[in-house]
Every structure is written in structure tokens, then in C-alpha cells.
Design a protein around this motif. Structure first.
Motif, PDB file in Angstrom:
ATOM      1  N   ASN A   1      12.098  31.434 -20.574  1.00 20.82           N
ATOM      2  CA  ASN A   1      11.082  31.093 -21.745  1.00 20.82           C
ATOM      3  C   ASN A   1       9.628  30.798 -20.894  1.00 20.82           C
ATOM      4  N   LEU A   2       8.610  31.293 -21.565  1.00 20.65           N
ATOM      5  CA  LEU A   2       7.280  31.363 -20.829  1.00 20.65           C
ATOM      6  C   LEU A   2       6.882  29.673 -21.191  1.00 20.65           C
ATOM      7  N   ALA A   3       7.660  29.025 -22.213  1.00 25.28           N
ATOM      8  CA  ALA A   3       7.230  27.492 -22.480  1.00 25.28           C
ATOM      9  C   ALA A   3       7.620  26.721 -21.395  1.00 25.28           C
ATOM     10  N   HIS A   4       8.684  27.230 -20.591  1.00 24.79           N
ATOM     11  CA  HIS A   4       9.278  26.395 -19.363  1.00 24.79           C
ATOM     12  C   HIS A   4       9.025  26.814 -17.963  1.00 24.79           C
ATOM     13  N   GLU A   5       9.171  28.172 -17.810  1.00 24.72           N
ATOM     14  CA  GLU A   5       9.250  28.317 -16.360  1.00 24.72           C
ATOM     15  C   GLU A   5       7.707  28.316 -15.718  1.00 24.72           C
ATOM     16  N   PRO A   6       6.412  28.392 -16.219  1.00 20.00           N
ATOM     17  CA  PRO A   6       5.524  28.352 -15.538  1.00 20.00           C
ATOM     18  C   PRO A   6       5.184  26.793 -15.122  1.00 20.00           C
ATOM     19  N   ALA A   7       5.632  26.005 -15.728  1.00 18.13           N
ATOM     20  CA  ALA A   7       5.599  24.518 -15.520  1.00 18.13           C
ATOM     21  C   ALA A   7       6.106  24.279 -14.063  1.00 18.13           C
ATOM     22  N   LYS A   8       7.310  24.975 -14.097  1.00 15.64           N
ATOM     23  CA  LYS A   8       8.005  24.819 -12.393  1.00 15.64           C
ATOM     24  C   LYS A   8       6.963  25.310 -11.313  1.00 15.64           C
ATOM     25  N   LEU A   9       6.345  26.395 -11.666  1.00 14.51           N
ATOM     26  CA  LEU A   9       5.089  26.769 -10.612  1.00 14.51           C
ATOM     27  C   LEU A   9       4.024  25.815 -10.382  1.00 14.51           C
ATOM     28  N   ALA A  10       3.500  25.259 -11.657  1.00 19.11           N
ATOM     29  CA  ALA A  10       2.623  24.141 -11.626  1.00 19.11           C
ATOM     30  C   ALA A  10       3.191  22.921 -10.820  1.00 19.11           C
ATOM     31  N   CYS A  11       4.359  22.627 -10.806  1.00 23.10           N
ATOM     32  CA  CYS A  11       4.750  21.526 -10.004  1.00 23.10           C
ATOM     33  C   CYS A  11       4.798  21.674  -8.536  1.00 23.10           C
ATOM     34  N   LEU A  12       5.186  22.998  -8.088  1.00 21.86           N
ATOM     35  CA  LEU A  12       5.201  23.590  -7.019  1.00 21.86           C
ATOM     36  C   LEU A  12       3.809  23.609  -6.307  1.00 21.86           C
ATOM     37  N   PHE A  13       2.699  24.141  -6.874  1.00 25.16           N
ATOM     38  CA  PHE A  13       1.434  24.050  -6.619  1.00 25.16           C
ATOM     39  C   PHE A  13       1.021  22.854  -6.235  1.00 25.16           C
ATOM     40  N   ALA A  14       1.446  21.934  -6.953  1.00 26.80           N
ATOM     41  CA  ALA A  14       0.934  20.479  -6.957  1.00 26.80           C
ATOM     42  C   ALA A  14       1.733  19.792  -5.549  1.00 26.80           C
ATOM     43  N   GLY A  15       2.704  20.590  -5.017  1.00 25.77           N
ATOM     44  CA  GLY A  15       3.610  19.769  -4.127  1.00 25.77           C
ATOM     45  C   GLY A  15       4.592  19.178  -4.436  1.00 25.77           C
ATOM     46  N   ASP A  16       4.924  19.160  -5.663  1.00 24.10           N
ATOM     47  CA  ASP A  16       6.200  18.322  -6.217  1.00 24.10           C
ATOM     48  C   ASP A  16       7.232  19.538  -6.496  1.00 24.10           C
ATOM     49  N   ALA A  17       8.745  18.852  -6.472  1.00 18.43           N
ATOM     50  CA  ALA A  17       9.661  19.611  -6.895  1.00 18.43           C
ATOM     51  C   ALA A  17       9.788  19.725  -8.252  1.00 18.43           C
TER      52      ALA A  17
END
Length: 420
Positions: free
Chosen positions: A403-419
Motif C-alpha cells: 500500500n502506498l500509504a505505508h511503504e514510502p514511510a519506510k523509505l523516509a525512515c531509512l533516509f533519516a537514518g532510522d530503522a
């Protein structure tokens, strides 16, 4: 530093980790209709409050930039080769990077040499990538980017890796396959994975291939982040119980000759079954001739290219979506079909079984077996309750996991250096 638009700021989602500055995205060709899923991902990240700077190595031809939204995205996207073709611009970019940090420029040169594959031709291409990298690095410095992300892992990823080293930025990439796995040494996946801050793998199968081509100490940086769709864009429409649909490039990897052979087998037992093929490609003429030889002229329609809306409309009217591919990553079109509540028949390859679970969210057959494909299609044509059960379960799977409502948030966390 580039300013975020008011829309991006207003739609920022509280509680989602975000990097401290712009994130640059680069691919070999962006935006274009065949990679609409990347544009959706970019839009979703912007909606989360990230400032995304889009870059492309080469500009796609106008025929592949369709609609006002893509044209607007193209206008705001930096073209690397477009700038690099000007010798003065190219020399100035290298001079500026070298003046700003000679050590990083030299380090990028050493990395380019280390990451080359065998042969003189490959070495020349590596030189071109190094030259392009300075142009991209200079753009990253101008925009204040704090991270660089690539899609696919092949040539554009080489440029991204070198540009990030020149600019002193972390870089990452989304790994799809299967083509890059066929030539893992050529594209030096081992070096790219080692250099990346993280790698977003589109499936567990994809991650396993990344593990195969990397050292065990790099495995913790391999994260599964699915490509995704907005399920609300897809809805079921009127269906007649005998409509089959294929959407994809008409090329060898998609297995369309097997589908035509399966349709020929169904001709006697299911005379009302009709197949529409949406898409174009190098094999179209040969496939049309194949359909004529098989006596399928009145049962198979070659509909040609359709835009995103046209595909959604076709999915709404299809009873069964069929994708008999020989090679895939994890096709977004399968997500779209499931979101539209189509019953799906596809092949047991790569990451597909992670989305289409046999007997639960669709039917899976061995690749290359027309008889098995015809049997699965016939089974669904004969059993409307089964079609409905699979369709509802498929829709639920997309809503929960792709779901596009969930998956990009994972990338956002990774870009910020978080798991994630």
C-alpha cells in the motif's frame, strides 16, 4: 538549499522520520510512463514532508512522458546528460568538485576504477559514468541534498555511487532485478551494496539475491521495501465472466507465446473466453502472427499502449488477469490487478509468490507450461465463487502489504537514518 513547496509542507505527516534536508532521486530515465510507480513513490514521499529533488541520467522521449502530471514532473527534473553534453559545463563541474574537495574527487576516481568490470569497453563506460557523476555531484551541492537514492542498481546507480562520493553524501538504491542479477559482476553489486548506506529490496527474493552477491557483514543494510499502489485508484466494474487481460511489454520475458498457446487450448472448452493484451514492444508483430496461425483472431485483441487511467479501466472490466512471465522482479501491474479485484493467474518466479499466494490470493503455474496455464485459466472461468474469493483476498493483501500509504514511510525512515 531548495525550498519545499507549501503543499509539501502542509501535507507532512506527523510522527514520520524525515531527513534534515532534500533527498535526491536519480534513475536512468525519469519520469516516464513505464516507471509511473517511481513517480507515485516520489509524490508519496513529498506528501510525507520530504523535499525530493528528482534527477535523470537521460531524458525519456516525449512519447514516454504522458499527461500533465508527468510533464510537470519532467520540467522540475534535472537532466545529467543534458548538462554533461556541454563540454564547458562538464569541465566546470569537475573543476568545482575538485576545488571543493580534491580528496573526494580522487576517492571517486579510485572507486570508479575499483568498481569497473572486465574489458576495455567496460572501462570506457566507467569513464563516462565518472564524467557524468561530477555533473550530478555539482547539482547535489547546489540543491543542498543530504542523501542520494537510485532506482534499479545498474548504470544510473554507478553514476549515483560516484556522485555521492564526490559530493560527500550517503547514497542508497532500490534493487529490483531480474536483469541486474543476470549481470551482477558487470554492475558490481558487491561494491554498490558495500558502499550504500542501505539497499531497499522489493521482495524477500530480491534480498536473497543481494545477499548472494554481497558480504555477510553487509546483509543488515538490506531492507525489504515493497513497491506499492494506491488501492483506492482501482475498483471493480461490470464483468461478464469470460474476460481475460494481460498488461505488459510485448517482449520475450513476458511469456506471451505461452499465453496464446493456452488460449488455443481453451478454444474448445471455453469458446466464449476473450483475451485483451495491453502494451507494445518489439515482439508485437510476431505475436500477432502467432495469434493468426493459432486461429485466435476473433478471441484475442492487441489493444496497444494505454495510459494509467486506461489500464485501470481495463482492469475494472476484466475477470481474470494473467501474467505468464519468465523473468520479473515483483510486478506492480499484479498489485494493480489485485487492487482492482481481478482473479490473477501468474507464474512461480522471483518474488511473485510473495504477492500471489497460490490458492489464496491467486493461482500460480510453472513458467513456460501452456497446459498448466490453460488449466488454471479454465478453472477460474468455470468457478465464479473461486474468482470472487481470490479477488477479495488479493485486494486485502495489497491493502495490507503493498500500500502506498505505508511503504514510502519506510523509505523516509531509512533516509533519516532510522530503522523502518
Amino acid at each position: 538549499m531548495r525550498d519545499q513547496t507549501s503543499t509539501e509542507m502542509e501535507t507532512a505527516t506527523p510522527g514520520v522520520s524525515r531527513p534534515a534536508g532534500p533527498v535526491a532521486y536519480v534513475t536512468g530515465g525519469y519520469p516516464k510512463v513505464s516507471h509511473t510507480f517511481i513517480q507515485r513513490e516520489v509524490a508519496a514521499l513529498r506528501a510525507l514532508g520530504l523535499d525530493i529533488v528528482t534527477c535523470t541520467i537521460r531524458r525519456p522521449p516525449p512519447s514516454e512522458v504522458v499527461g500533465a502530471a508527468q510533464q510537470a514532473e519532467a520540467a522540475r527534473t534535472f537532466g545529467v546528460l543534458e548538462a554533461a553534453k556541454n563540454p564547458l559545463h562538464l569541465l566546470a563541474a569537475h573543476a568545482r568538485v575538485l576545488a571543493r574537495s580534491p580528496g573526494r574527487w580522487a576517492g571517486a576516481a579510485a572507486l570508479a576504477w575499483r568498481a569497473r568490470s572486465d574489458g576495455l569497453k567496460a572501462g570506457l563506460w566507467q569513464l563516462f559514468y565518472f564524467l557524468e557523476a561530477a555533473v550530478l555531484a555539482r547539482h547535489l551541492q547546489r540543491t543542498g541534498a543530504v542523501h542520494l537514492h537510485d532506482h534499479f542498481g545498474s548504470s544510473s546507480c554507478t553514476v549515483a555511487m560516484l556522485a555521492a562520493r564526490m559530493a560527500g553524501l550517503p547514497f542508497s538504491f532500490t534493487l529490483h532485478g531480474p536483469d541486474v542479477f543476470f549481470e551482477a559482476h558487470r554492475w558490481r553489486l558487491d561494491v554498490k551494496i558495500a558502499e550504500a548506506r542501505f539497499v531497499a529490496c522489493i521482495s524477500a527474493f530480491c534480498r536473497s539475491q543481494a545477499m548472494l552477491f554481497s558480504a555477510p557483514e553487509a546483509w543488515p543494510k538490506l531492507h525489504i521495501v515493497h513497491c506499492a499502489v494506491d488501492p483506492d485508484r482501482y475498483a471493480a466494474g461490470g464483468r461478464d465472466g469470460c474476460s481475460l487481460l494481460f498488461v505488459g511489454r510485448l517482449s520475450a520475458a513476458k511469456g506471451v507465446p505461452i499465453l496464446l498457446d493456452a488460449m488455443a487450448e481453451l478454444a474448445v472448452s471455453h469458446p466464449g473466453a476473450r483475451l485483451a493484451l495491453i502494451g507494445d514492444g518489439p515482439d508485437r508483430a510476431a505475436l500477432q502472427a502467432h495469434a493468426v496461425r493459432a486461429g485466435l483472431s476473433d478471441r484475442v485483441t492487441f489493444a496497444g499502449y494505454r495510459d494509467e487511467r486506461g489500464v485501470a479501466e481495463a482492469l475494472a472490466g476484466a475477470d481474470i488477469f494473467v501474467l505468464p512471465s519468465f523473468a520479473e522482479g515483483l510486478p506492480v501491474v499484479l498489485m494493480e490487478a489485485l487492487a482492482a479485484r481481478c482473479a490473477v493467474v501468474t507464474t512461480r518466479i522471483a518474488g511473485i509468490p510473495e504477492l500471489v499466494r497460490d490458492g489464496e490470493t491467486g493461482l500460480i503455474v510453472p513458467p513456460g507450461e501452456a497446459g498448466a496455464l490453460a488449466g488454471a485459466l479454465g478453472r477460474l472461468l468455470d468457478d465464479a465463487p473461486l474468482r470472487q474469493r481470490l479477488a477479495e483476498a488479493g485486494r486485502a493483501a495489497v491493502e495490507a502489504e503493498f500500500n502506498l500509504a505505508h511503504e514510502p514511510a519506510k523509505l523516509a525512515c531509512l533516509f533519516a537514518g532510522d530503522a523502518p
